[in-house]
Design a protein around this motif. Sequence first.
Motif, PDB file in Angstrom:
ATOM      1  N   CYS A 120      58.922  36.675  68.757  1.00 58.00           N
ATOM      2  CA  CYS A 120      59.790  37.574  69.811  1.00 58.00           C
ATOM      3  C   CYS A 120      60.039  38.615  70.299  1.00 58.00           C
ATOM      4  O   CYS A 120      60.045  39.594  69.441  1.00 58.00           O
ATOM      5  CB  CYS A 120      60.856  37.321  70.119  1.00 58.00           C
ATOM      6  SG  CYS A 120      62.299  37.449  71.220  1.00 58.00           S
ATOM      7  N   CYS A 155      64.100  39.768  70.877  1.00 58.16           N
ATOM      8  CA  CYS A 155      64.724  40.225  69.915  1.00 58.16           C
ATOM      9  C   CYS A 155      63.989  39.701  68.316  1.00 58.16           C
ATOM     10  O   CYS A 155      64.677  40.592  67.137  1.00 58.16           O
ATOM     11  CB  CYS A 155      65.757  39.153  69.687  1.00 58.16           C
ATOM     12  SG  CYS A 155      64.710  37.967  69.685  1.00 58.16           S
ATOM     13  N   CYS A 173      61.845  31.613  72.831  1.00 57.68           N
ATOM     14  CA  CYS A 173      62.693  31.647  71.528  1.00 57.68           C
ATOM     15  C   CYS A 173      63.950  31.350  71.145  1.00 57.68           C
ATOM     16  O   CYS A 173      64.797  31.093  72.309  1.00 57.68           O
ATOM     17  CB  CYS A 173      62.861  33.545  71.898  1.00 57.68           C
ATOM     18  SG  CYS A 173      63.920  34.230  70.279  1.00 57.68           S
ATOM     19  N   CYS A 212      66.727  33.567  71.549  1.00 61.56           N
ATOM     20  CA  CYS A 212      67.077  34.335  73.135  1.00 61.56           C
ATOM     21  C   CYS A 212      67.382  33.793  73.658  1.00 61.56           C
ATOM     22  O   CYS A 212      67.364  34.063  74.577  1.00 61.56           O
ATOM     23  CB  CYS A 212      67.106  35.586  72.612  1.00 61.56           C
ATOM     24  SG  CYS A 212      65.826  36.023  72.964  1.00 61.56           S
TER      25      CYS A 212
HETATM   26 ZN   LIG Z   1      64.246  36.128  71.443  1.00 61.78          ZN
END
Ligand SMILES: [Zn+2]
Length: 121
Positions: free
Chosen positions: A73, A76, A89, A92
């Motif tokens: 990702c 994050c 993801c 998140c």
């Molecule tokens: Zn993420």
Amino acid sequence: MHEASLVRSLLSQVSNLLLEHNGESVEIIRVEMGPLSGVERLLLEIAFEQQVHDTLCRGATLQVEEVPLSAVCRDCGDEFDIERFRFVCPSCNSTRVRVTGGDEFRLLDVDIQTKEEALPR
Ligand SMILES: [Zn+2]
């Protein structure tokens, strides 16, 4: 056919390994393939069956390990496997993901029967 030429080079690679190790026969050929490798598993297995008899690898079994599509990702930094081509993801819910693996097709390892092992005890 793409798979036919892949198998051809795979079998010549394994035949060379067999000669290098002074082996008697090849038992198992393990390859890994990702979903983005562009390789059709069924076509690969058909091509293998068609070609293996004419090579030093005759009698060998092909084992295909399917590796997952992996991604990271961008928001994050989480690393995860993508399932069913869902590019989101899991941590998140960001869609800013970068694919990091899954396009490989390669030889993992081979089981070679050596002449010594083939001797009766
Ligand atoms: Zn993420």
